[in-house]
Every structure is written in C-alpha cells, then in structure tokens.
Motif scaffolding. Sequence first.
Motif, PDB file in Angstrom:
ATOM      1  N   GLY A 155      22.579 -53.433  95.121  1.00 46.76           N
ATOM      2  CA  GLY A 155      23.396 -52.089  94.442  1.00 46.76           C
ATOM      3  C   GLY A 155      23.431 -52.041  93.072  1.00 46.76           C
ATOM      4  N   ARG A 156      23.825 -51.177  92.717  1.00 48.11           N
ATOM      5  CA  ARG A 156      23.686 -50.760  91.266  1.00 48.11           C
ATOM      6  C   ARG A 156      24.648 -51.542  90.629  1.00 48.11           C
TER       7      ARG A 156
ATOM      8  N   ARG B  79      35.437 -48.712  89.557  1.00 52.06           N
ATOM      9  CA  ARG B  79      34.105 -48.584  89.761  1.00 52.06           C
ATOM     10  C   ARG B  79      33.426 -49.707  90.611  1.00 52.06           C
TER      11      ARG B  79
ATOM     12  N   GLN C  87      33.827 -48.418  94.230  1.00 56.24           N
ATOM     13  CA  GLN C  87      32.964 -47.322  94.487  1.00 56.24           C
ATOM     14  C   GLN C  87      31.596 -47.730  94.912  1.00 56.24           C
ATOM     15  N   LEU C  88      31.167 -48.503  93.895  1.00 58.28           N
ATOM     16  CA  LEU C  88      29.807 -49.049  94.131  1.00 58.28           C
ATOM     17  C   LEU C  88      29.344 -49.832  95.325  1.00 58.28           C
TER      18      LEU C  88
ATOM     19  N   ARG D 169      31.173 -49.654  97.977  1.00 56.29           N
ATOM     20  CA  ARG D 169      31.123 -48.794  99.248  1.00 56.29           C
ATOM     21  C   ARG D 169      29.756 -48.034  99.418  1.00 56.29           C
ATOM     22  N   GLN D 170      29.449 -47.476  98.275  1.00 63.94           N
ATOM     23  CA  GLN D 170      28.032 -46.963  98.264  1.00 63.94           C
ATOM     24  C   GLN D 170      26.921 -47.685  98.636  1.00 63.94           C
ATOM     25  N   HIS D 171      27.138 -49.024  98.381  1.00 64.79           N
ATOM     26  CA  HIS D 171      26.173 -50.051  98.542  1.00 64.79           C
ATOM     27  C   HIS D 171      26.119 -50.350 100.160  1.00 64.79           C
TER      28      HIS D 171
ATOM     29  N   ARG E 126      27.296 -48.060 102.384  1.00 62.75           N
ATOM     30  CA  ARG E 126      26.720 -47.015 103.136  1.00 62.75           C
ATOM     31  C   ARG E 126      25.071 -46.924 103.179  1.00 62.75           C
ATOM     32  N   ASP E 127      24.756 -47.459 102.024  1.00 60.12           N
ATOM     33  CA  ASP E 127      23.271 -47.183 101.827  1.00 60.12           C
ATOM     34  C   ASP E 127      22.733 -48.434 102.833  1.00 60.12           C
TER      35      ASP E 127
END
Length: 345
Positions: A155-156, A177, A180-181, A183-185, A187-188
């Motif tokens: 992830g980022r 942040r 958020q990152l 959770r995005q990780h 999801r990806d």
Amino acid sequence: MVITMQDARELRARRARATAVVSLYLNVPVDIAEHHGLLIRARDLLKAAEVDQAMAIASDSDLTEVITTVAARSQDWLGQGVAIFACAELGLFEVMKLPGPAADLAMIGARPYLRPLLATVQRNPAYQVAVIDSKHAWMLGIGDGEISTLAERTGRQVPSKAFGGWYGLETYRIQQRVMQLSRQHFRDTIAMLVNGAAARPLPLVLGGQEAEISQFCAMLPDAISKRVAGTFGVDSQVATPGRVRELAAPVIADWVAAGEAQLVNDLMNEQPGKTVITGVGECATAVRARAVAQLVLADGQHPAPDVLDEMAGQALDGGGEVTAVRDAPFAAAARLRFQVTAPSP
C-alpha cells in the motif's frame, strides 16, 4: 508425481484378469535410520495381504519389484506418504507421492485399491494463503507439494509520525491518513482475492496480526468470507513460504475435520429412506443403480474392505462423489439423486 483425483479415475479403469494388482501405501519416516524398519514393514504388510486375499494371487515378480523399489528409493521420499501399484499383466507400475499421510496398508485384488488415495486427496486440498498487514499483502498457492506466489502488493506510504506538531494535531491527521490508507489497502487486497477466486475458488487461510486480520475479515464480502478456513498469527515482515505453510497446514486440517463432522451430523439428522440411506447393503444397491450423488465411507477396517473399495469406484464411475469421514456411526451412507427400490428377495 503427486497423486490427483484424475489419477484415481485412471487407476480405477485398470482390472487384472489372470493375476492381481498389488497396492501398497507407506508413510516414509524422515529419519534415515528408521528406513530398515520401513522395509520390514512393507514386507509384513504384503505378506498379510496375501493371506487376507487368498483368492487373488499376486505374481512373485510384482511383489519383488515393489520391495526392491522401497529399498532403493525410500530416501527420495523422506517424510512423505507414497502409494505403489504393481501388476505386470497390466503393464502397471506406479509410484505416486501422496499429498498427505495415509495409514500403512497393503491390498491385493483385481483392481488398484483406491480408498486411502481418495481420502488423502480429500483431506489435503489445494488452498490459498493471504498474509496481510496494514501495508502489505502476500498471497500464496499451496497444493500438489508446491508453494507458489500468486500475488503481492504494498500500500501507499504515509509521513512519519515522529513529529506531533502543535497540540498533537499533526499526529491526529497522520493517524487518520494511516487508517484511510490501511482501509484502501485492504479493499485493494480484497479485489485481488476476488479476481483470484473467479479463476479458482479454493479454501483461504489468512495470516497476520490478530487486530489487522480482524479488521480485514470485517470488510470481506460474503463470497470471500465463506472461503475462509481459518487464521493464524504471524509477523508478515519475517514470514517465509515454508513457515507460512507450516502455520497454515493445521488450520486446513481442522477445517477439513470440521467439514467431515458436519457432514456426518447432517446425514444423521436427515429423514432416512428418502434422500439419505445408511448401511453397506443399501448403499451397494444404490451405487449399482447409479442413484448415488455422494457416497460417504467411514474410516477404519470394516468387513470386506474390497467391497467398500468397489463401491467407491462404482460411485465415481456413476458420476458421484466419494467422501471419507471419521468417527461415524455407520460404515457407509449415501445421499441419493433418486430413491431406489430394493430388489425382491
């Protein structure tokens, strides 16, 4: 070679007429010092099989070749289960690595003896493992004695939290942040699992830290959640393929055992005589009529094991599934496609 269900179907088609097929299952110890005992064990199993199956005569050459092969190649099989099938009449001599352990056993009969093979394949399925933390994901495929990397992602990154800023406001922003990152990780990573499941939906084991795995599981869609066989704890930064398989193996074993127990419970709680029958005789009749959708055979030695093995083969021939179970109150049970009328006496 590692044995598969397709191998079982091909072996099922082999039938000797004049002599017999020798089938030997052995678990090979890791300690080379114990291999002398392995050879003695193989000889004893074959001698006992000759006595038990007096009507099926194995050729001396087949028996000798099996023993010679065990003596010459056992060091190539350290810590593995193997199955050996021999019949010169059929031009058959196969040595197959099993995907897991099976009880040491020898049988002599008209066909290769397949029940241990079927049970071992069933109890050692191919599966996937996803090792996950808040920044990294690593997905492995485990099966057929191999470990392969299916996908990896990172992830980022976020700024360092070392400097908190005025009244900790900067720390708060960075924490938000990070969440958020993360959770995005997740999801990806889930999208990666969904894409992989579309090609081959296999049992899934999740590894990582407990808190992160809990967060990840809460985000899983039903289609992926239903595939999860269990979880294990591991530090993803130091995990190796071998260590991941070592930790995931008991999770899969427990998942398989739970599935067998649930199957027995379901069969015993269904109304008998309609969709489910129990008893060797009733199941044999249903198998011959090709009415069996699933034949369930209990572990352990029961009367006429060759009869049960023949039933298993006929169920496969008829397009049915064959499942082994432990601790069952029956020797054989079957789930039917349609009811079968018992033949008149």
